[in-house]
Design a protein around this motif. Structure first.
Motif, PDB file in Angstrom:
ATOM      1  N   ARG A 139      24.769  81.362  12.947  1.00 45.39           N
ATOM      2  CA  ARG A 139      23.397  81.857  13.030  1.00 45.39           C
ATOM      3  C   ARG A 139      23.160  83.027  12.080  1.00 45.39           C
ATOM      4  O   ARG A 139      22.554  84.042  12.451  1.00 45.39           O
ATOM      5  CB  ARG A 139      23.058  82.242  14.472  1.00 45.39           C
ATOM      6  N   GLY A 140      23.663  82.878  10.872  1.00 46.73           N
ATOM      7  CA  GLY A 140      23.413  83.856   9.830  1.00 46.73           C
ATOM      8  C   GLY A 140      24.327  85.060   9.845  1.00 46.73           C
ATOM      9  O   GLY A 140      24.196  85.951   9.001  1.00 46.73           O
ATOM     10  N   ASN A 141      25.244  85.098  10.795  1.00 54.68           N
ATOM     11  CA  ASN A 141      26.165  86.234  10.872  1.00 54.68           C
ATOM     12  C   ASN A 141      27.585  85.784  10.574  1.00 54.68           C
ATOM     13  O   ASN A 141      27.986  84.677  10.911  1.00 54.68           O
ATOM     14  CB  ASN A 141      26.129  86.861  12.266  1.00 54.68           C
ATOM     15  N   PHE A 189      31.619  74.925  18.157  1.00 48.77           N
ATOM     16  CA  PHE A 189      32.746  74.857  17.217  1.00 48.77           C
ATOM     17  C   PHE A 189      32.675  73.623  16.328  1.00 48.77           C
ATOM     18  O   PHE A 189      32.940  73.709  15.125  1.00 48.77           O
ATOM     19  CB  PHE A 189      34.056  74.861  18.005  1.00 48.77           C
ATOM     20  N   SER A 190      32.302  72.495  16.896  1.00 49.85           N
ATOM     21  CA  SER A 190      32.406  71.234  16.154  1.00 49.85           C
ATOM     22  C   SER A 190      31.488  71.178  14.943  1.00 49.85           C
ATOM     23  O   SER A 190      31.726  70.387  14.027  1.00 49.85           O
ATOM     24  CB  SER A 190      32.117  70.057  17.081  1.00 49.85           C
ATOM     25  N   ILE A 191      30.431  71.995  14.906  1.00 46.82           N
ATOM     26  CA  ILE A 191      29.505  71.931  13.780  1.00 46.82           C
ATOM     27  C   ILE A 191      29.711  73.084  12.798  1.00 46.82           C
ATOM     28  O   ILE A 191      28.980  73.205  11.824  1.00 46.82           O
ATOM     29  CB  ILE A 191      28.035  71.912  14.245  1.00 46.82           C
ATOM     30  N   ASN A 192      30.690  73.926  13.058  1.00 47.62           N
ATOM     31  CA  ASN A 192      30.912  75.093  12.214  1.00 47.62           C
ATOM     32  C   ASN A 192      32.059  74.904  11.245  1.00 47.62           C
ATOM     33  O   ASN A 192      33.120  74.418  11.614  1.00 47.62           O
ATOM     34  CB  ASN A 192      31.224  76.307  13.093  1.00 47.62           C
ATOM     35  N   ALA A 193      31.827  75.340  10.006  1.00 44.78           N
ATOM     36  CA  ALA A 193      32.939  75.463   9.082  1.00 44.78           C
ATOM     37  C   ALA A 193      33.805  76.634   9.526  1.00 44.78           C
ATOM     38  O   ALA A 193      33.298  77.625  10.060  1.00 44.78           O
ATOM     39  CB  ALA A 193      32.437  75.701   7.662  1.00 44.78           C
ATOM     40  N   MET A 194      35.098  76.505   9.310  1.00 46.00           N
ATOM     41  CA  MET A 194      36.056  77.553   9.658  1.00 46.00           C
ATOM     42  C   MET A 194      36.913  77.844   8.433  1.00 46.00           C
ATOM     43  O   MET A 194      37.130  76.968   7.599  1.00 46.00           O
ATOM     44  CB  MET A 194      36.952  77.111  10.823  1.00 46.00           C
ATOM     45  N   ALA A 195      37.414  79.060   8.364  1.00 52.86           N
ATOM     46  CA  ALA A 195      38.203  79.427   7.191  1.00 52.86           C
ATOM     47  C   ALA A 195      39.266  80.460   7.542  1.00 52.86           C
ATOM     48  O   ALA A 195      39.176  81.142   8.571  1.00 52.86           O
ATOM     49  CB  ALA A 195      37.298  79.986   6.096  1.00 52.86           C
ATOM     50  N   TRP A 196      40.250  80.531   6.676  1.00 56.20           N
ATOM     51  CA  TRP A 196      41.250  81.598   6.699  1.00 56.20           C
ATOM     52  C   TRP A 196      41.132  82.382   5.405  1.00 56.20           C
ATOM     53  O   TRP A 196      41.061  81.802   4.320  1.00 56.20           O
ATOM     54  CB  TRP A 196      42.659  81.020   6.808  1.00 56.20           C
ATOM     55  N   HIS A 197      41.118  83.688   5.539  1.00 59.94           N
ATOM     56  CA  HIS A 197      41.164  84.595   4.403  1.00 59.94           C
ATOM     57  C   HIS A 197      42.422  85.450   4.554  1.00 59.94           C
ATOM     58  O   HIS A 197      43.002  85.520   5.643  1.00 59.94           O
ATOM     59  CB  HIS A 197      39.939  85.503   4.386  1.00 59.94           C
ATOM     60  N   ARG A 198      42.790  86.123   3.501  1.00 61.59           N
ATOM     61  CA  ARG A 198      43.917  87.047   3.600  1.00 61.59           C
ATOM     62  C   ARG A 198      43.681  88.263   2.716  1.00 61.59           C
ATOM     63  O   ARG A 198      42.929  88.204   1.738  1.00 61.59           O
ATOM     64  CB  ARG A 198      45.232  86.369   3.215  1.00 61.59           C
ATOM     65  N   GLN A 199      44.353  89.343   3.100  1.00 59.95           N
ATOM     66  CA  GLN A 199      44.276  90.566   2.300  1.00 59.95           C
ATOM     67  C   GLN A 199      45.662  91.161   2.187  1.00 59.95           C
ATOM     68  O   GLN A 199      46.264  91.560   3.203  1.00 59.95           O
ATOM     69  CB  GLN A 199      43.310  91.569   2.930  1.00 59.95           C
TER      70      GLN A 199
END
Length: 114
Positions: free
Chosen positions: A99-101, A28-38
């Motif tokens: 990992r590319g996904n 988790f600590s090295i990953n960007a995280m985001a919120w999207h909405r629809q």
């Protein structure tokens, strides 16, 4: 990889809600995280993103109202939504890439209505 989102609900315009997303199966600590909405009848859009170093990016429509933050120890990303507007009504999705996904959590519904 699992992204478990929570915190949606019905709120009146001008009030606040906080969304939470817990991630597992990634570093988790090295990953960007985001919120999207629809929103109904619209395309999914990026709401806010936070990089591993804490750098943030927001959609123009939510700047100065929404705040994204992360707690690496708890493997959690939060979206604090203030001054809610009816146009914020949407399904909100937690997102990360590993990992590319691309991985999406189940949407949590936010409804802003009086």
């Amino acid at each position: 990889v699992q992204l478990q989102a929570s915190g949606g609900g019905l709120e009146q315009p001008g009030r606040s809600l906080r969304l939470s997303c817990h991630a597992s199966g990634i570093v988790f600590s090295i990953n960007a995280m985001a919120w999207h909405r629809q929103a109904p009848g619209k395309q999914r859009e990026l709401v806010a993103e936070i990089a591993s170093n804490g750098t943030t990016r927001y959609a123009d429509s939510v700047k100065d109202r929404f705040t994204i933050s992360r707690n690496n120890a708890r493997r959690t990303v939060l979206l604090q939504m203030n001054s809610l507007k009816p146009e914020d009504t949407a399904l909100y999705y937690c997102y990360t890439a590993w990992r590319g996904n691309a991985y999406w959590g189940k949407g949590t519904l936010v409804t802003v209505s009086s």
